[in-house]
Write a protein that holds these residues in place. Sequence first.
Motif, mmCIF file in Angstrom:
data_model
loop_
_atom_site.group_PDB
_atom_site.id
_atom_site.type_symbol
_atom_site.label_atom_id
_atom_site.label_comp_id
_atom_site.label_asym_id
_atom_site.label_seq_id
_atom_site.Cartn_x
_atom_site.Cartn_y
_atom_site.Cartn_z
ATOM 1 N N GLN A 300 0.746 -1.231 0.009
ATOM 2 C CA GLN A 300 0.102 0.140 0.007
ATOM 3 C C GLN A 300 0.849 1.302 0.084
ATOM 4 O OE1 GLN A 300 -3.428 0.111 0.111
ATOM 5 N NE2 GLN A 300 -3.081 2.424 -0.322
ATOM 6 N N GLY A 301 0.798 1.945 -0.985
ATOM 7 C CA GLY A 301 1.222 3.236 -1.079
ATOM 8 C C GLY A 301 2.847 3.134 -1.428
ATOM 9 N N LYS A 302 3.274 2.077 -1.629
ATOM 10 C CA LYS A 302 4.703 2.040 -1.944
ATOM 11 C C LYS A 302 5.027 1.897 -3.287
ATOM 12 C CE LYS A 302 5.952 1.034 2.423
ATOM 13 N NZ LYS A 302 4.588 1.183 2.963
ATOM 14 N N THR A 303 6.465 2.309 -3.872
ATOM 15 C CA THR A 303 6.884 2.170 -4.998
ATOM 16 C C THR A 303 7.557 0.798 -5.147
ATOM 17 O OG1 THR A 303 9.086 3.196 -4.382
ATOM 18 C CG2 THR A 303 7.310 4.738 -5.405
ATOM 19 N N VAL A 304 7.285 0.020 -6.227
ATOM 20 C CA VAL A 304 7.859 -1.373 -6.187
ATOM 21 C C VAL A 304 8.343 -1.712 -7.550
ATOM 22 C CG1 VAL A 304 7.014 -3.906 -6.140
ATOM 23 C CG2 VAL A 304 5.718 -2.162 -4.739
ATOM 24 N N LEU A 305 9.372 -2.703 -7.363
ATOM 25 C CA LEU A 305 10.276 -2.863 -8.465
ATOM 26 C C LEU A 305 9.992 -4.490 -8.568
ATOM 27 C CD1 LEU A 305 12.126 -2.553 -10.939
ATOM 28 C CD2 LEU A 305 14.145 -2.413 -9.210
ATOM 29 N N ASP A 306 9.824 -4.959 -9.694
ATOM 30 C CA ASP A 306 9.621 -6.473 -9.679
ATOM 31 C C ASP A 306 10.660 -7.096 -10.658
ATOM 32 O OD1 ASP A 306 9.043 -9.197 -9.693
ATOM 33 O OD2 ASP A 306 7.238 -8.902 -10.576
ATOM 34 N N MET A 307 11.974 -7.458 -10.144
ATOM 35 C CA MET A 307 12.972 -8.024 -11.142
ATOM 36 C C MET A 307 12.788 -9.479 -11.375
ATOM 37 S SD MET A 307 14.724 -5.337 -11.810
ATOM 38 C CE MET A 307 15.780 -6.211 -12.753
ATOM 39 N N CYS A 308 13.248 -9.910 -12.720
ATOM 40 C CA CYS A 308 12.630 -11.031 -13.366
ATOM 41 C C CYS A 308 11.116 -11.241 -13.031
ATOM 42 C CB CYS A 308 13.724 -12.163 -12.862
ATOM 43 S SG CYS A 308 15.414 -11.607 -12.639
ATOM 44 N N ASN A 371 20.081 7.457 -9.967
ATOM 45 C CA ASN A 371 19.836 7.778 -8.749
ATOM 46 C C ASN A 371 18.234 7.321 -8.465
ATOM 47 O OD1 ASN A 371 22.169 8.316 -7.649
ATOM 48 N ND2 ASN A 371 22.013 10.458 -8.596
ATOM 49 N N GLU A 372 17.716 6.228 -9.057
ATOM 50 C CA GLU A 372 16.529 5.793 -8.937
ATOM 51 C C GLU A 372 16.378 4.781 -7.804
ATOM 52 O OE1 GLU A 372 12.784 4.725 -11.630
ATOM 53 O OE2 GLU A 372 14.854 4.754 -12.683
ATOM 54 N N PHE A 373 15.409 4.947 -7.113
ATOM 55 C CA PHE A 373 15.187 3.794 -5.745
ATOM 56 C C PHE A 373 13.901 3.596 -5.533
ATOM 57 C CE2 PHE A 373 18.729 6.821 -5.036
ATOM 58 C CZ PHE A 373 19.615 5.948 -4.886
ATOM 59 N N TRP A 374 13.606 2.464 -5.065
ATOM 60 C CA TRP A 374 12.018 1.859 -4.651
ATOM 61 C C TRP A 374 11.993 1.718 -3.102
ATOM 62 C CZ3 TRP A 374 14.828 1.116 -9.340
ATOM 63 C CH2 TRP A 374 14.197 1.444 -10.365
ATOM 64 N N ASP A 375 10.912 1.591 -2.920
ATOM 65 C CA ASP A 375 10.511 1.204 -1.198
ATOM 66 C C ASP A 375 10.650 -0.426 -1.264
ATOM 67 O OD1 ASP A 375 9.690 3.978 -0.541
ATOM 68 O OD2 ASP A 375 7.926 3.479 -1.660
ATOM 69 N N ILE A 376 10.179 -1.320 -2.324
ATOM 70 C CA ILE A 376 10.260 -2.493 -2.380
ATOM 71 C C ILE A 376 10.845 -2.947 -3.563
ATOM 72 C CG2 ILE A 376 8.830 -4.469 -1.898
ATOM 73 C CD1 ILE A 376 6.691 -3.037 -0.640
ATOM 74 N N VAL A 377 11.913 -3.926 -3.543
ATOM 75 C CA VAL A 377 12.300 -4.687 -4.540
ATOM 76 C C VAL A 377 12.137 -6.073 -4.453
ATOM 77 C CG1 VAL A 377 14.360 -5.275 -6.098
ATOM 78 C CG2 VAL A 377 13.953 -2.872 -5.229
ATOM 79 N N ILE A 378 11.591 -6.715 -5.503
ATOM 80 C CA ILE A 378 11.410 -8.303 -5.582
ATOM 81 C C ILE A 378 12.600 -8.779 -6.509
ATOM 82 C CG2 ILE A 378 9.882 -10.158 -6.047
ATOM 83 C CD1 ILE A 378 8.080 -7.137 -5.646
ATOM 84 N N LEU A 379 13.230 -9.747 -6.162
ATOM 85 C CA LEU A 379 14.490 -10.442 -6.769
ATOM 86 C C LEU A 379 14.057 -11.728 -7.129
ATOM 87 C CD1 LEU A 379 16.760 -9.965 -8.800
ATOM 88 C CD2 LEU A 379 18.290 -10.173 -6.605
#
Length: 477
Positions: A300-308, A371-379
């Motif tokens: 909720q409300g987070k920036t998320v990066l889903d790798m692979c 300099n791009e960042f996320w709150d949650i990263v899934i690898l």
Amino acid sequence: MTLTLLPSRLVKCFSLSSSAAAASSTATSLQEIASTCPKGVAKVVLKKGKTQLFKNGSPMVYSGAVDRIVGRPPPNTGDVVLVADQTEKPIGWGFYNSVSMFCVRLMQLEEEATRDPASALNVERLIEQRIDAATELRRHLGLPSTHTNAYRLVNSQGDRLSGLIVDVFDDVAVVASSAAWVEKYKPEIETCLSKVNVISYINWRPSLEILKEEGIDVSKFKHTPSAAPSARSVFPVVGFEILRVVPMRVVSDYLCRLTISNLSQVKESGITYSISLDGQKTGFYADQRENRQFIATIAQGKTVLDMCCYSGGFALNAARGGAASVTGVDSSLPALELAKENVILNDLDPETISFLKQDATDFMKSAAARNEFWDIVILDPPKLAPRREVLQNASKMYRNLNALAMRQIKKGGLLMTCSCSGAMTQSGTFMRVIQGAAAMADRKVTLLRQAGAASDHPIDPSYPEGAYLSNILLRVL
């Protein structure tokens, strides 16, 4: 029109005849039951000191544990054999392999055979019992349901059918075969699966590389051309014709561009997925279901990066969980086409969730430069260590990927990192690799959650090698 079910082929050598069945009702041992088989049953005799391991439940009799084989002619790969101690007293029975490092896959112990003599040395009856038990277990787990119809029905050793994996996607059973006995008894397995009331189609997908190690001549497996995207080339259990199934909500020009076929739709935790039955593994990663659900609860409300990201499982759950923005990255264009279709299928905002085709390492290095960042990263990378021999090199790859991922996380953010390499999970070194990655990235991590495959992927404690998936959630400072 009345359609008949798949024909059932009798297990000629080992299914008991009516007279043998009558005799077996009073049998008190496997030896007596085996004596009713006209051709006899060979014995695999264990070395001194090895018996207890298998009496305790270990299902895989490795060749180094075998002292001798009694019986003439000697058994062929896929044949039923007795497994016996040094005195040649049977402790159980299973399937023989003259080539594999696993000489016998134990199916039933002496005590079980004595309690249920009708199933002893009776392949078809035992398969049916094990599939029935697996189906009942999934029912207790709430599978299938109105919210989820993609799940694992049979998980090899975990369901006591070593070498057999069955995933169910709506009304399709996808069978992953990785043992010689599974190929030999394919008709019996199909017959038993056809009796599961949710299954209308069976799609057989032999694991060719593993079957080679089992001594199977894989050249006999003919390549079947992909069907048109509007149809599924799977065998319906009501006949061997190709049938059109529920129409896909996909426009024609999209289907013309798609490079994968045999499309189907499934639901998982209320999210609809377009999947390819020709895709990776059996077509869908049902093992991550509970971990995907967890991501939805913290997004909720987070920036998320889903790798692979493959077809977008974690990304879709994050978006459904209210993430402010979600980016999915994968190097496979067909997988990303599915992911984009899944956004449409679930009426998600395309401004909130997007997918990019790029190599994972290249993307994260570019993000660092921006300099791009996320709150949650899934690898969740592919299997980097398919064998123990490559574990050292794979560990370096896992470390480097995780270090890059940690650098892209805001201070106090979260990393969900995964390994589907059995060699990595079973080595117990994944956390050490992650600690090394944190040192490389100059970040501090805290372990928040540690999980494996979903509960419909049971593991036999006496065969811990069945554990392959590691899913670890970390806070990154």
